[in-house]
Design a protein around this motif. Structure first.
Motif, mmCIF file in Angstrom:
data_model
loop_
_atom_site.group_PDB
_atom_site.id
_atom_site.type_symbol
_atom_site.label_atom_id
_atom_site.label_comp_id
_atom_site.label_asym_id
_atom_site.label_seq_id
_atom_site.Cartn_x
_atom_site.Cartn_y
_atom_site.Cartn_z
ATOM 1 N N ILE A 161 5.030 -20.093 65.384
ATOM 2 C CA ILE A 161 6.409 -20.510 65.659
ATOM 3 C C ILE A 161 7.255 -20.335 64.399
ATOM 4 O O ILE A 161 8.338 -19.747 64.431
ATOM 5 C CB ILE A 161 6.438 -21.979 66.155
ATOM 6 N N PHE A 165 10.602 -17.478 63.931
ATOM 7 C CA PHE A 165 11.991 -17.768 63.540
ATOM 8 C C PHE A 165 12.304 -17.219 62.144
ATOM 9 O O PHE A 165 13.426 -16.790 61.879
ATOM 10 C CB PHE A 165 12.259 -19.272 63.610
ATOM 11 N N MET A 183 18.778 -17.529 68.388
ATOM 12 C CA MET A 183 17.426 -18.086 68.414
ATOM 13 C C MET A 183 16.763 -17.932 69.787
ATOM 14 O O MET A 183 15.539 -17.871 69.867
ATOM 15 C CB MET A 183 17.459 -19.553 67.988
ATOM 16 N N PHE A 220 6.075 -26.549 72.597
ATOM 17 C CA PHE A 220 7.302 -26.293 71.836
ATOM 18 C C PHE A 220 8.385 -25.705 72.737
ATOM 19 O O PHE A 220 9.544 -26.114 72.697
ATOM 20 C CB PHE A 220 7.017 -25.346 70.664
ATOM 21 N N TRP A 224 12.107 -27.120 73.604
ATOM 22 C CA TRP A 224 13.290 -26.263 73.431
ATOM 23 C C TRP A 224 14.137 -26.259 74.689
ATOM 24 O O TRP A 224 15.357 -26.452 74.652
ATOM 25 C CB TRP A 224 12.830 -24.834 73.102
ATOM 26 N N GLU A 227 15.934 -29.548 75.264
ATOM 27 C CA GLU A 227 17.082 -29.745 74.370
ATOM 28 C C GLU A 227 18.256 -28.842 74.754
ATOM 29 O O GLU A 227 19.415 -29.230 74.641
ATOM 30 C CB GLU A 227 16.652 -29.518 72.903
ATOM 31 N N MET A 228 17.943 -27.631 75.201
ATOM 32 C CA MET A 228 19.001 -26.699 75.589
ATOM 33 C C MET A 228 19.642 -27.108 76.919
ATOM 34 O O MET A 228 20.848 -26.943 77.091
ATOM 35 C CB MET A 228 18.448 -25.275 75.697
ATOM 36 N N ILE B 159 14.898 -27.405 68.298
ATOM 37 C CA ILE B 159 16.018 -26.591 67.803
ATOM 38 C C ILE B 159 16.104 -26.691 66.278
ATOM 39 O O ILE B 159 16.290 -25.686 65.589
ATOM 40 C CB ILE B 159 17.341 -27.025 68.476
ATOM 41 N N ILE B 161 13.656 -27.259 64.233
ATOM 42 C CA ILE B 161 12.530 -26.487 63.683
ATOM 43 C C ILE B 161 12.895 -25.002 63.659
ATOM 44 O O ILE B 161 12.739 -24.319 62.642
ATOM 45 C CB ILE B 161 11.253 -26.735 64.515
ATOM 46 N N GLY B 162 13.427 -24.511 64.774
ATOM 47 C CA GLY B 162 13.839 -23.103 64.831
ATOM 48 C C GLY B 162 14.887 -22.780 63.777
ATOM 49 O O GLY B 162 14.795 -21.770 63.079
ATOM 50 N N ARG B 163 15.866 -23.675 63.621
ATOM 51 C CA ARG B 163 16.937 -23.428 62.649
ATOM 52 C C ARG B 163 16.406 -23.413 61.217
ATOM 53 O O ARG B 163 16.856 -22.631 60.379
ATOM 54 C CB ARG B 163 18.036 -24.480 62.779
#
Lengths: 236, 236
Positions: A161, A165, A183, A220, A224, A227-228, B159, B161-163
């Motif tokens: 992961i 990113f 992302m 994960f 995601w 949250e989105m 999010i 973590i991705g950022r």
């Protein structure tokens, strides 16, 4: 050349310096630390497979060197390679063999490592899966199975992961999907590739190790999406 | 200017275009999509806080505009800002106010939004936490609490973590810690900053929303450490 001899140790150390130099400028998704993890994973798989199949002959020297050199010649980073002072030919299909021979490896070992390195990648396999099966099952290049599994284990789980990113950020606006640098491109990569790797594992040990890491990808991705969804639900 | 009026809608749309233009080249850790998520989160918090505290007067126009403009003037990206055709003064302490007035906002609204934007950031707060408390508790700038919480929610969870890793990749070799550009730098950032944000939330709603996302950071860091320990244990 047996991987417990001092000659092998000297060759390995010399190739380690070569790899660290070549890849020192790479972003953290494909830098020397990635290579060192893949070498460690390949060693773990090799030991476990040897215990499971005591009558099979594994070439430890090929496993270790191919794991170490598996990203030399990666087309994604070829333009960034800094060859050691000389005007090396940056030809991905032969550069590992050349470098090994130059550092004192026997030609047959160098050629076998080159064959493994040339067939490690996911995209090479998806273009021609039967070529990989042919090498592993018919030609008994079982070392390829081990190095592939090690490389793919480092592409999944929390480390995978992080790498996904990091690669997105490092690729910059080269990483445009549908004209967008977002992302969500990385999250799509989970379903399209990363979550499929478990089913492509070639060794019993690799398959077992991939289970938990693949579950982590799914968890994960669930976070995601949750949250989105909250965000998109709140937009009028 | 009330946030339900057509005048506000026109101003908001015009500022939205401004933000999308200014930030379109930013990497996905701080691009327009990030801003849109923060606006959505700020709206969610605003609605919930209004329901919890029906006798408190929240300035919805300030919340929405400050959320939208909160990263204009961010020093990390100041050099990349492309002002709209004109030779704008890229002065972080006034540029939001200037842009708002230029797009037709009343001066008092523009000034209030500028004050919120100037005090949103984590580093501003850690340098002088009492200045933030003074603004929120004594001067009743409760809109700052909402926008801060919204911005920090987008820094945690999946999010976040991705950022974090996207930012690592995008910053390139500028992102060196102890001379190294490594993913471990990002993981250290979890313990040093991201996992502390929950305790700095200013609204009841934000604090509640931060719990699960902070738990996700901890779970992810646990996975990371486990995967890394496996590797280091295998090295001789």
């Amino acid at each position: 050349m047996h991987d417990t001899t001092p000659q092998f140790q000297a060759l390995y150390e010399s190739m380690l310096t070569f790899v660290n130099t070549c890849m020192s400028g790479h972003d953290p998704s494909h830098n020397p630390a990635h290579v060192h993890r893949v070498v460690a994973l390949a060693n773990i798989i090799l030991d476990a497979e040897r215990a499971l199949h005591p009558n099979t002959d594994y070439d430890g020297a090929v496993v270790k060197l191919a794991a170490l050199l598996h990203d030399i010649g990666d087309r994604k980073y070829l333009h960034t390679l800094t060859a050691e002072g000389e005007n090396e030919t940056l030809e991905p299909t032969t550069m590992v063999r050349h470098a090994l021979v130059k550092h004192g490896a026997p030609v047959n070992l160098a050629s076998k490592v080159q064959t493994v390195v040339s067939h490690v990648s996911y995209s090479t396999e998806t273009k021609n899966p039967s070529a990989i099966r042919q090498l592993i099952d018919n030609e008994r290049l079982i070392e390829l199975a081990i190095v592939q599994d090690a490389d793919r284990l480092d592409a999944i789980g929390a480390i995978g992961i992080g790498r996904t990113f990091t690669f997105l950020g490092a690729q910059g606006t080269k990483f445009l999907v549908d004209g967008k640098w977002e992302m969500n491109n990385s999250i799509e990569h989970f379903g399209e590739k990363l979550e499929l790797l478990e089913g492509m594992m070639k060794t019993e040990t690799g398959r077992k190790m991939a289970q938990e890491r693949t579950e982590r990808l799914r968890i994960f991705r669930g976070w995601w999406e949750e949250e989105m969804e909250l965000i998109s639900a709140s937009r009028v």
